[in-house]
Write a protein that holds these residues in place. Sequence first.
Motif, PDB file in Angstrom:
ATOM      1  N   GLU A   1       6.877 -12.887 -11.895  1.00 20.25           N
ATOM      2  CA  GLU A   1       6.623 -12.842 -10.460  1.00 20.25           C
ATOM      3  C   GLU A   1       6.441 -14.246  -9.925  1.00 20.25           C
ATOM      4  O   GLU A   1       5.884 -15.109 -10.585  1.00 20.25           O
ATOM      5  CB  GLU A   1       5.366 -12.028 -10.194  1.00 20.25           C
ATOM      6  N   SER A   2       6.852 -14.465  -8.713  1.00 21.27           N
ATOM      7  CA  SER A   2       6.638 -15.783  -8.111  1.00 21.27           C
ATOM      8  C   SER A   2       6.730 -15.674  -6.611  1.00 21.27           C
ATOM      9  O   SER A   2       7.369 -14.797  -6.058  1.00 21.27           O
ATOM     10  CB  SER A   2       7.679 -16.783  -8.620  1.00 21.27           C
TER      11      SER A   2
ATOM     12  N   TYR B   1       9.412 -14.268  -1.609  1.00 21.77           N
ATOM     13  CA  TYR B   1       8.725 -13.651  -2.730  1.00 21.77           C
ATOM     14  C   TYR B   1       9.739 -12.904  -3.580  1.00 21.77           C
ATOM     15  O   TYR B   1      10.805 -12.511  -3.087  1.00 21.77           O
ATOM     16  CB  TYR B   1       7.590 -12.735  -2.253  1.00 21.77           C
ATOM     17  N   SER B   2       9.407 -12.722  -4.843  1.00 22.60           N
ATOM     18  CA  SER B   2      10.391 -12.145  -5.771  1.00 22.60           C
ATOM     19  C   SER B   2      10.062 -10.729  -6.210  1.00 22.60           C
ATOM     20  O   SER B   2      10.931 -10.021  -6.705  1.00 22.60           O
ATOM     21  CB  SER B   2      10.536 -13.033  -7.004  1.00 22.60           C
ATOM     22  N   ASN B   3       8.805 -10.291  -6.027  1.00 22.13           N
ATOM     23  CA  ASN B   3       8.410  -8.973  -6.520  1.00 22.13           C
ATOM     24  C   ASN B   3       8.542  -7.939  -5.412  1.00 22.13           C
ATOM     25  O   ASN B   3       7.720  -7.892  -4.491  1.00 22.13           O
ATOM     26  CB  ASN B   3       6.973  -9.017  -7.046  1.00 22.13           C
ATOM     27  N   SER B   4       9.564  -7.130  -5.483  1.00 19.39           N
ATOM     28  CA  SER B   4       9.792  -6.136  -4.441  1.00 19.39           C
ATOM     29  C   SER B   4       8.712  -5.063  -4.415  1.00 19.39           C
ATOM     30  O   SER B   4       8.594  -4.312  -3.452  1.00 19.39           O
ATOM     31  CB  SER B   4      11.165  -5.472  -4.642  1.00 19.39           C
ATOM     32  N   ALA B   5       7.884  -4.997  -5.470  1.00 19.24           N
ATOM     33  CA  ALA B   5       6.795  -4.021  -5.509  1.00 19.24           C
ATOM     34  C   ALA B   5       5.541  -4.505  -4.779  1.00 19.24           C
ATOM     35  O   ALA B   5       4.605  -3.733  -4.587  1.00 19.24           O
ATOM     36  CB  ALA B   5       6.448  -3.683  -6.954  1.00 19.24           C
ATOM     37  N   SER B   6       5.518  -5.755  -4.376  1.00 15.49           N
ATOM     38  CA  SER B   6       4.356  -6.272  -3.647  1.00 15.49           C
ATOM     39  C   SER B   6       4.221  -5.541  -2.323  1.00 15.49           C
ATOM     40  O   SER B   6       5.214  -5.325  -1.620  1.00 15.49           O
ATOM     41  CB  SER B   6       4.489  -7.773  -3.417  1.00 15.49           C
TER      42      SER B   6
ATOM     43  N   LYS C   1      13.227 -10.159   1.162  1.00 13.92           N
ATOM     44  CA  LYS C   1      11.964 -10.599   0.544  1.00 13.92           C
ATOM     45  C   LYS C   1      11.531 -11.950   1.098  1.00 13.92           C
ATOM     46  O   LYS C   1      11.350 -12.937   0.357  1.00 13.92           O
ATOM     47  CB  LYS C   1      12.095 -10.609  -0.977  1.00 13.92           C
TER      48      LYS C   1
ATOM     49  N   GLU D   1       0.860 -12.936  -2.384  1.00 14.81           N
ATOM     50  CA  GLU D   1       1.252 -11.527  -2.430  1.00 14.81           C
ATOM     51  C   GLU D   1       0.375 -10.774  -3.420  1.00 14.81           C
ATOM     52  O   GLU D   1      -0.185 -11.352  -4.358  1.00 14.81           O
ATOM     53  CB  GLU D   1       2.716 -11.380  -2.834  1.00 14.81           C
TER      54      GLU D   1
ATOM     55  N   ASN E   1       0.437  -6.925  -5.549  1.00 16.53           N
ATOM     56  CA  ASN E   1       0.999  -5.617  -5.862  1.00 16.53           C
ATOM     57  C   ASN E   1      -0.180  -4.689  -6.098  1.00 16.53           C
ATOM     58  O   ASN E   1      -0.678  -4.568  -7.206  1.00 16.53           O
ATOM     59  CB  ASN E   1       1.883  -5.719  -7.107  1.00 16.53           C
TER      60      ASN E   1
END
Lengths: 113, 112
Positions: free
Chosen positions: A2-3, A25-30, A71, A92, A94
């Motif tokens: 994640e970043s 941001y890279s985590n689509s679950a955030s 994102k 961010e 999650n």
Amino acid sequence: GESVGLHLPTLSVQEGDNSIINCAYSNSASDYFIWYKQESGKGPQFIIDIRSNMDKRQGQRVTVLLNKTVKHLSLQIAATQPGDSAVYFCAEINGGATNKLIFGTGTLLAVQP
Amino acid sequence: DAGVTQSPTHLIKTRGQQVTLRCSPKSGHDTVSWYQQALGQGPQFIFQYYEEEERQRGNFPDRFSGHQFPNYSSELNVNALLLGDSALYLCASSLWRGDGYTFGSGTRLTVV
């Protein structure tokens, strides 16, 4: 992994102009995002937050925009003042998996009088 | 209503030594998280304490340990200090299932 990253490490604006600080941001679950302001020698100070079920949220002189498709997160500061000079971080969370904050590297906002 | 207080504000240690940093959370908060912020970087999550137990941990070696007391205050301990441990150590308090995080002003640790 994640970043959270920022496109511009330094942003210089004239007093009275509007400022836009960007963040990827890279985590689509955030599902929760926060903008912090950090002045020299101080800890991060909350500015504004937004949840993933929203695409825009406004505060006093600040607006956060969230584009989940690409994102991307941005912080808009209206009528930038010298007191706005600081480093700005997006963070961010999650919330489903963890409630730890993941910070980017920051953008230095320099307001010229 | 006091915010998050951290002590000391500045600290200089020698390589190989041990250090203890302290944090008192904001009144009403029950969860404490610790972050390491290297110069020019964003804060990196170390670990989080709730109900006197470590609940989550970031990518930090076992040299980094912590404790939470019944009054919700917390300590961060770092053993066998390395030059690379020089950083601003931030404490953030929150409610366990809340979203509001309040940061302290940090402890500036310099390892020489």
